[in-house]
Enzyme design. Structure first.
Site, PDB file in Angstrom:
ATOM      1  N   GLY A  54      40.623  32.671  25.884  1.00 32.46           N
ATOM      2  CA  GLY A  54      40.093  33.818  25.089  1.00 32.46           C
ATOM      3  C   GLY A  54      39.600  33.518  23.758  1.00 32.46           C
ATOM      4  CB  ALA A  55      36.293  34.075  22.242  1.00 27.16           C
TER       5      ALA A  55
ATOM      6  NE  ARG B 239      37.587  27.494  28.994  1.00 31.12           N
ATOM      7  CZ  ARG B 239      37.650  28.796  29.469  1.00 31.12           C
ATOM      8  NH1 ARG B 239      38.581  29.404  28.526  1.00 31.12           N
ATOM      9  NH2 ARG B 239      37.134  29.361  30.184  1.00 31.12           N
TER      10      ARG B 239
ATOM     11  CG  ASP C 165      34.123  33.961  26.219  1.00 24.58           C
ATOM     12  OD1 ASP C 165      33.991  35.030  26.760  1.00 24.58           O
ATOM     13  OD2 ASP C 165      34.991  33.259  26.027  1.00 24.58           O
TER      14      ASP C 165
ATOM     15  CG  ASN D 159      33.113  38.758  28.171  1.00 27.59           C
ATOM     16  OD1 ASN D 159      33.941  38.244  27.256  1.00 27.59           O
ATOM     17  ND2 ASN D 159      33.513  39.629  28.898  1.00 27.59           N
ATOM     18  CE  LYS D 160      36.333  34.229  32.313  1.00 28.91           C
ATOM     19  NZ  LYS D 160      36.268  33.023  32.432  1.00 28.91           N
TER      20      LYS D 160
HETATM   21  O1  MRU Z   1      37.948  31.966  30.753  1.00 35.42           O
HETATM   22  P1  MRU Z   1      38.697  32.788  29.607  1.00 35.42           P
HETATM   23  O2  MRU Z   1      39.814  33.455  30.149  1.00 35.42           O
HETATM   24  O3  MRU Z   1      38.852  32.156  28.401  1.00 35.42           O
HETATM   25  O4  MRU Z   1      37.464  34.002  29.375  1.00 35.42           O
HETATM   26  C1  MRU Z   1      37.859  34.918  28.073  1.00 35.42           C
HETATM   27  C2  MRU Z   1      36.747  35.991  28.273  1.00 35.42           C
HETATM   28  O5  MRU Z   1      35.810  35.869  29.002  1.00 35.42           O
HETATM   29  C3  MRU Z   1      37.227  37.214  27.246  1.00 35.42           C
HETATM   30  O6  MRU Z   1      36.608  38.251  27.680  1.00 35.42           O
HETATM   31  C4  MRU Z   1      36.640  36.805  25.726  1.00 35.42           C
HETATM   32  O7  MRU Z   1      36.949  35.460  25.494  1.00 35.42           O
HETATM   33  C5  MRU Z   1      36.809  37.668  24.838  1.00 35.42           C
HETATM   34  S1  MRU Z   1      38.574  37.588  24.340  1.00 35.42           S
HETATM   35  C6  MRU Z   1      38.789  38.729  22.924  1.00 35.42           C
END
Ligand code: MRU
Length: 345
Positions: free
Chosen positions: A52-53, A94, A240, A249-250
């Site tokens: 998560g960012a 990452r 992100d 984002n994801k």
């Molecule tokens: O691969 P991840 O689980 O780190 O991806 C996270 C996301 O895509 C979240 O939506 C993003 O980081 C926002 S978190 C506040």
């Protein structure tokens, strides 16, 4: 999260280590890991034990504090070389979430301006701990700023996990949900399971149900049809990285944005200013591509024949033209966005 033993990520002053909830074990177990080396932190980030960012931003900053604390180089130059090397390795773990390098660089800047290694170690910890404290306050402000966008009785679709587990506490997109619930609004959440690593079903559903917020998990492919049936009133996701022209984002987020626009449903993004990347456009961002096995294997079974290729992009980019508003700690941005212009920096 009221019931969790502690924040998602924190600094343990007594042992000089990072403590974080190992998110790979949820929802079956909630275990806290004590992480005392940069190598262990890099492994945790790459395995998504910490993810998560905003949480990655804090992890990056604490990683530099860890590197400074461990480094025994004799001279200031050698000390800086070693810490900078560790910082670069952490930031590269990452590539898509800009918060990771933002957090690393913020603490590294304090280390490089220190007079000597002893001062650098002290300042690095202070800065990293401040980042964690700020993150909580930032999420609370994002939550409050988003409340007016959530109608009473709304059913909100979310993707991945932009909650307390993705930050220090409270969350960004789920912070808005929490703040709306706290303000007395009746809200329901539809959590997309978020293949292939299931952050929606494992993490979002876990943290919301612990807070007593109504949450229903759906397979990712159900979202469009539920929109067509009028069962979703708005989409709310985290980010992100937000560039001049897109929200990263994801993977799967773009699909929801396209469907939301087709069905005339608002598509909102909630993110702190540390997620904004004012220098880049969509083309300049590296999309993390992850291992085949995350898609080809599940629950001890093989789901893809060996002969077939797998493409496992972890993130996608949604053009800003599909985004109805961006909720930040400083307020709500509406189109036309002028991200990158002096007024929005
Ligand atoms: O691969 P991840 O689980 O780190 O991806 C996270 C996301 O895509 C979240 O939506 C993003 O980081 C926002 S978190 C506040």
């Amino acid at each position: 999260m009221p019931d969790t033993p502690e924040p998602t990520i924190s600094w343990d002053r007594g042992s000089g280590t990072i403590r974080f909830i190992d998110q790979t074990l949820l929802p079956e177990r909630c275990e806290v890991v004590s992480c005392g080396t940069v190598e262990r932190l890099i492994l945790a980030i790459s395995r998504l034990e910490v993810r998560g960012a905003p949480a990655l931003g804090v992890a990056g900053g604490m990683g530099v504090a860890l590197a400074a604390g461990k480094c025994r180089a004799a001279t200031r130059d050698a000390f800086l070389r070693e810490v900078e090397g560790a910082a670069a390795r952490i930031a590269a773990t990452r590539p898509t979430a800009v918060n990771l390098s933002w957090g690393v660089n913020r603490v590294l800047a304090r280390v490089t301006e220190a007079a000597d290694p002893a001062e650098a170690r002290r300042i690095a910890v202070m800065e990293a701990v401040t980042m964690a404290e700020e993150d909580r306050a930032t999420c609370m402000r994002i939550g409050d700023n988003g409340v007016p966008l959530v109608p009473d009785g709304a059913t909100i679709l979310t993707h991945c996990n932009a909650g307390a587990l993705a930050c220090t506490e409270w969350g960004t997109a789920l912070g808005v949900v929490r703040s709306a619930a706290r303000a007395g609004k009746r809200v329901k959440v539809i959590a997309c399971e978020t293949r292939p690593l299931f952050q929606g079903s494992r993490l979002t559903a876990w943290e919301l149900s612990r807070d007593g917020i109504d949450v229903t998990v759906i397979p990712d492919g159900s979202a469009a049809y539920l929109m067509r049936r009028g069962e979703i009133h708005l989409v709310l996701v985290g980010a992100d990285r937000i560039t001049r022209d897109a929200v990263f984002n994801k993977i799967g987020t773009y699909m929801h944005a396209v469907c939301a626009r087709h069905h005339r449903i608002p598509f909102y993004v909630a993110a702190p200013r540390s997620t904004f990347d004012l220098r880049s456009g969509e083309d300049g961002v590296t999309i993390e591509e992850r291992e085949r096995s995350e898609v080809s294997r599940c629950g001890g079974r093989t789901l893809v024949p060996d002969e077939a290729r797998v493409k496992n992009l972890a993130f996608d980019a949604t053009p800003l033209s599909l985004v109805s508003a961006i909720i930040t700690e400083e307020g709500v941005l509406r189109p036309p966005y002028r991200i990158g212009s002096p007024a929005s920096t």
